[in-house]
Write a protein that holds these residues in place. Structure first.
Motif, short mmCIF file in Angstrom:
data_model
loop_
_atom_site.label_atom_id
_atom_site.label_comp_id
_atom_site.label_asym_id
_atom_site.label_seq_id
_atom_site.Cartn_x
_atom_site.Cartn_y
_atom_site.Cartn_z
N GLY A 75 77.57 -7.70 36.28
CA GLY A 75 77.56 -7.66 37.73
C GLY A 75 78.56 -6.65 38.27
N THR A 76 78.48 -6.45 39.56
CA THR A 76 79.35 -5.49 40.23
C THR A 76 80.79 -5.99 40.23
N MET A 77 81.71 -5.11 39.86
CA MET A 77 83.13 -5.46 39.80
C MET A 77 83.90 -4.56 40.77
N ASP A 95 81.01 6.46 24.63
CA ASP A 95 81.64 7.77 24.43
C ASP A 95 82.34 8.21 25.71
N VAL A 96 81.74 7.83 26.84
CA VAL A 96 82.33 8.11 28.15
C VAL A 96 82.20 6.85 28.99
N ALA A 97 83.32 6.41 29.57
CA ALA A 97 83.31 5.23 30.42
C ALA A 97 83.71 5.62 31.84
N PHE A 98 82.88 5.25 32.79
CA PHE A 98 83.18 5.47 34.20
C PHE A 98 83.73 4.17 34.79
N LEU A 99 84.94 4.22 35.31
CA LEU A 99 85.57 3.06 35.93
C LEU A 99 85.72 3.34 37.42
N THR A 100 84.97 2.61 38.23
CA THR A 100 84.98 2.84 39.67
C THR A 100 85.69 1.70 40.38
N LEU A 101 86.82 2.00 41.00
CA LEU A 101 87.64 0.99 41.67
C LEU A 101 87.26 0.91 43.14
N GLY A 102 87.03 -0.33 43.63
CA GLY A 102 86.60 -0.50 45.01
C GLY A 102 87.68 -1.02 45.93
N THR A 103 88.50 -1.95 45.42
CA THR A 103 89.52 -2.59 46.25
C THR A 103 90.65 -3.10 45.37
N ASN A 104 91.82 -3.28 45.97
CA ASN A 104 92.94 -3.90 45.25
C ASN A 104 93.07 -5.37 45.60
N HIS A 105 92.12 -5.92 46.35
CA HIS A 105 92.13 -7.34 46.71
C HIS A 105 91.51 -8.15 45.56
N VAL A 106 92.15 -9.26 45.22
CA VAL A 106 91.63 -10.16 44.19
C VAL A 106 91.64 -11.58 44.73
N TRP A 107 90.81 -12.42 44.09
CA TRP A 107 90.75 -13.84 44.45
C TRP A 107 91.21 -14.66 43.26
N ARG A 108 92.22 -15.48 43.49
CA ARG A 108 92.81 -16.29 42.43
C ARG A 108 92.47 -17.77 42.66
N ASP A 117 86.15 -13.05 38.89
CA ASP A 117 85.36 -11.86 39.18
C ASP A 117 84.35 -12.13 40.28
N ASN A 118 83.97 -13.40 40.42
CA ASN A 118 82.98 -13.78 41.41
C ASN A 118 83.28 -15.20 41.87
N CYS A 119 83.33 -15.39 43.16
CA CYS A 119 83.64 -16.73 43.68
C CYS A 119 82.45 -17.68 43.56
N ALA A 120 81.29 -17.14 43.20
CA ALA A 120 80.08 -17.95 42.97
C ALA A 120 79.78 -18.87 44.14
#
Length: 293
Positions: A75-77, A95-108, A117-120
């Motif tokens: 799923g989308t991260m 061989d090549v990994a694309f890491l796309t960062l969207g936000t620095n907000h996290v849910w604990r 990763d998902n509040c479901a």
């Protein structure tokens, strides 16, 4: 008015119009200069895309071009912790990994202290929302690189920051979040310049395209045209000559495969489909058979 004054005035305007200022071509955007990485993507490269929905967009472009690609397998991260979690879980060797960062907000999750990763769709009261620091984001990128390198010591990593704005944080808050990610990405890439590269997708949309006609109807996500343009800019600097030939050769085959027939049952239609499928299989054999991957 005398003829001599008309001549003088004409000469005056002629000088203005032929001056270097007026001879320069008009520019309607501010092109983003992209430094090419010291490596390139080949037709046989195994590609992993993990991150925000922008990773979905670019990853899908590679899938359409028949690359061996895995796109957000869990799923989308959006944040660096979730990107790390997804890379940890997938067995895919890149061989090549694309890491796309969207936000620095996290849910604990309050009960366990775990970042989810998902509040479901669980009640928001079960979670605390937090903001990661630059150092915490960089640390997640370091751990992600370590995991990828364990599976392939020659892996290359492309870090991008999603150009998609988060209206729910307010546009000032969204910019602050992106600023943290940009600083973390810059710090990380500087430390690993031999294997990691920053691709300025964020800057391409916000600084070069810079017009709402390049956005989807929600005015937040990039339009298909914008995604195509960013894909082209990526191909200009990161694709090997073989990859560019591969795409050129594949283009007419894909067009034939997607052809819609007025009557699919006609013998001519059946023959066309069979011949096109044979061309497609021969193309894949030509470009993929010696990959060993």
């Amino acid at each position: 008015m005398s003829m001599s004054s008309d001549v003088n005035r004409g000469s005056f305007f002629s000088q203005i119009l032929t001056s270097p200022v007026f001879q320069k071509k008009m520019k309607f955007n501010t092109p983003v200069q992209i430094t090419a990485p010291g490596w390139s993507i080949s037709p046989r490269s195994r590609l992993l895309f993990v991150g925000s929905c922008f990773a979905d967009n670019i990853g899908q472009k590679f899938i359409e071009q028949q690359f061996t690609a895995e796109v957000n397998p869990y799923g989308t991260m959006y944040n660096p912790v979730s990107v790390l979690h997804s890379v940890r879980r997938t067995p895919f060797i890149a061989d090549v990994a694309f890491l796309t960062l969207g936000t620095n907000h996290v849910w604990r999750l309050r009960e366990t202290g775990e970042i989810v990763d998902n509040c479901a769709k669980r009640p928001a009261g079960l979670f605390n929302e937090e903001e990661m620091s630059v150092e915490e984001c960089t640390r997640c990128l370091e751990e992600t690189l370590a995991l990828l390198s364990e599976r392939n010591s020659e892996v290359k990593v492309v870090v991008t920051v999603s150009p998609i704005r988060y209206a729910k944080y307010g546009f000032h808050g969204s910019r602050l979040s992106k600023a943290v990610l940009l600083l973390a990405a810059d710090d990380f890439v500087r430390r690993h310049s031999d294997s990691c590269w920053y691709f300025p997708a964020y800057e391409l949309l916000l600084d070069e395209l810079r017009d709402y006609r390049f956005y989807a109807p929600d005015m937040l996500h990039p339009s298909p045209q914008a995604v195509d343009y960013i894909w082209e800019r990526l191909s200009d600097v990161a694709f090997s000559p073989d990859t560019l030939r591969y795409i050129d050769e594949l283009r007419p085959i894909l067009a034939a495969l997607n052809h819609r027939f007025f009557d699919p049952q006609l013998p001519e239609s059946v023959t066309f489909r069979e011949e096109t499928q044979a061309r497609f299989e021969a193309f894949l054999a030509k470009w993929k058979q010696d990959s060993g991957k």
